[in-house]
Write an enzyme that holds these catalytic residues in place. Structure first.
Site, PDB file in Angstrom:
ATOM      1  N   VAL A   1      84.166  70.155  23.288  1.00 13.37           N
ATOM      2  CA  VAL A   1      82.756  69.853  23.039  1.00 13.37           C
ATOM      3  C   VAL A   1      81.902  71.079  23.314  1.00 13.37           C
ATOM      4  O   VAL A   1      82.289  71.991  24.038  1.00 13.37           O
ATOM      5  CB  VAL A   1      82.275  68.674  23.906  1.00 13.37           C
ATOM      6  CG1 VAL A   1      83.079  67.419  23.585  1.00 13.37           C
ATOM      7  CG2 VAL A   1      82.379  68.997  25.397  1.00 13.37           C
TER       8      VAL A   1
ATOM      9  N   LEU B   1      87.331  78.442  18.164  1.00 17.77           N
ATOM     10  CA  LEU B   1      85.895  78.390  17.928  1.00 17.77           C
ATOM     11  C   LEU B   1      85.129  78.035  19.206  1.00 17.77           C
ATOM     12  O   LEU B   1      84.035  78.553  19.443  1.00 17.77           O
ATOM     13  CB  LEU B   1      85.586  77.383  16.821  1.00 17.77           C
ATOM     14  CG  LEU B   1      86.020  77.826  15.424  1.00 17.77           C
ATOM     15  CD1 LEU B   1      85.953  76.661  14.447  1.00 17.77           C
ATOM     16  CD2 LEU B   1      85.155  78.984  14.923  1.00 17.77           C
ATOM     17  N   LYS B   2      85.693  77.163  20.035  1.00 20.46           N
ATOM     18  CA  LYS B   2      84.997  76.772  21.262  1.00 20.46           C
ATOM     19  C   LYS B   2      84.827  77.955  22.209  1.00 20.46           C
ATOM     20  O   LYS B   2      83.734  78.173  22.761  1.00 20.46           O
ATOM     21  CB  LYS B   2      85.758  75.640  21.959  1.00 20.46           C
ATOM     22  CG  LYS B   2      85.236  75.295  23.368  1.00 20.46           C
ATOM     23  CD  LYS B   2      83.766  74.875  23.336  1.00 20.46           C
ATOM     24  CE  LYS B   2      83.164  74.803  24.744  1.00 20.46           C
ATOM     25  NZ  LYS B   2      83.720  73.750  25.568  1.00 20.46           N
ATOM     26  N   VAL B   3      85.872  78.725  22.441  1.00 20.64           N
ATOM     27  CA  VAL B   3      85.720  79.850  23.370  1.00 20.64           C
ATOM     28  C   VAL B   3      84.810  80.920  22.766  1.00 20.64           C
ATOM     29  O   VAL B   3      84.130  81.642  23.506  1.00 20.64           O
ATOM     30  CB  VAL B   3      87.074  80.436  23.824  1.00 20.64           C
ATOM     31  CG1 VAL B   3      87.862  79.392  24.591  1.00 20.64           C
ATOM     32  CG2 VAL B   3      87.880  80.990  22.676  1.00 20.64           C
TER      33      VAL B   3
ATOM     34  N   THR C   1      82.080  80.203  21.033  1.00 20.62           N
ATOM     35  CA  THR C   1      80.716  79.749  21.321  1.00 20.62           C
ATOM     36  C   THR C   1      80.368  79.966  22.791  1.00 20.62           C
ATOM     37  O   THR C   1      79.226  80.319  23.115  1.00 20.62           O
ATOM     38  CB  THR C   1      80.518  78.272  20.945  1.00 20.62           C
ATOM     39  OG1 THR C   1      81.351  77.439  21.757  1.00 20.62           O
ATOM     40  CG2 THR C   1      80.837  78.026  19.486  1.00 20.62           C
TER      41      THR C   1
END
Length: 318
Positions: free
Chosen positions: A117, A166-168, A170
């Site tokens: 998330v 993609l999460k890391v 962001t």
């Protein structure tokens, strides 16, 4: 579907709460029995152990503090994975590790999804957070009804592993922005600018960002408690640096960001709140960045809305 949820920490408790609030048949488990009892009081069932949750539930969600913790929990659950079972990993983890663990689940006939998330703990509490989901399309469509209860915007990122990458990314961008905001606000203070005016100038300008509109408020109020600690920041930006290293990208800012955050950790403690990083500059300059009228905690005042899948406009992207 009945759902098991393992990991009732800062983020996990809020995501599990959104499922419970929206009528999902929930079984909760955590190493802290007090956290589990809090969910039982709200209508959830208590799970005996991770293996029991996988045995008794259609879907098991994990939201844990480290890749090591995720591995330990999955190893306990793996013997109970059978055809049709779904494992949803909502921790922020390494893409190579989540692919390895996901392959083990799929080899036993289950399905694996990584769905980290993004958007802050305050939005996780209201179901307005964003969710990235990495898995095959049929599995994504199967678990989308759960994802849109926990998040407002849900993006299918592709195969398993892509969401973690993609999460890391962001989180790296958010950390970089926190550091530039710290430098900007201390510099404006040193130049004699009013801090509330500085906040508004950034907010209405090309320099604004999600990080500014949330964390800057906590910095200015003096609370400096964004509910995200420096050790977690270092984990995430370290994972981003590892992705760059594996792909031979010679990053220049990333190593410096890691150095600054490590220095902050040494000064303020491993579990210090990440927005305390501004205090490094405050201490060396003697300028304290504070202003009246800013909140001491972040509260999502947007109404909870039905979640939806974010559809990529591939024609515009070409």
């Amino acid at each position: 579907m009945n759902v098991g949820f393992i990991g009732l920490g800062n983020v996990g408790a809020k995501l599990a709460g959104s499922l419970l609030r929206n009528g999902v048949d929930l079984v909760a488990h955590d190493l802290n029995p007090d956290l589990v009892q809090g969910f039982v009081a709200r209508g959830a069932k208590a799970g005996d152990c991770a293996a029991a949750l996988m045995r008794d539930c259609d879907v098991v969600i994990t939201c844990l503090p480290s890749p090591t913790a995720s591995d330990a929990v999955l190893q306990e659950m793996l013997p109970e994975v059978t055809e049709g079972k779904v494992w949803m990993e909502m921790s922020t983890t390494d893409e190579a590790e989540v692919r390895r663990l996901g392959a083990a689940v799929i080899a036993r006939g289950g399905a694996a999804v990584e769905c980290p998330v993004s958007g802050g703990c305050h939005r996780a509490d209201t179901g307005n957070i964003s969710i990235f989901a990495g898995c095959d399309r049929p599995t994504f469509e199967r678990i989308l009804p759960l994802l849109i209860l926990m998040g407002r915007r849900v993006l299918h990122t592709g195969e398993i592993g892509t969401a973690s990458i993609l999460k890391v990314m962001t989180n790296y961008l958010a950390t970089a922005n926190l550091l530039t905001l710290s430098e900007a606000m201390v510099t404006m203070k040193a130049a004699g600018l009013d801090m509330a005016t500085t906040y508004e100038a950034i907010k209405i300008s090309s320099g604004t960002s999600f990080t500014h509109e949330t964390e800057s408020q906590l910095i200015l109020s003096g609370a400096r408690d964004v509910n995200f600690t420096i050790d977690l920041v270092l984990k995430d930006i370290g994972l981003f640096q590892a992705i760059a290293d594996r792909n031979d990208v010679p990053l220049e800012l990333s190593p410096e960001i890691i150095r600054i955050m490590k220095d902050g950790q040494q000064r303020y403690g491993e579990r210090a709140q990440s927005d305390r990083i501004i205090e490094r500059l405050e201490e060396v300059t003697g300028h304290k960045v504070l202003a009246d009228g800013f909140p001491t905690e972040l509260i999502d005042d947007e109404p909870e809305e039905a979640g939806y899948e974010v559809v990529i406009n591939r024609e515009a992207a070409q």
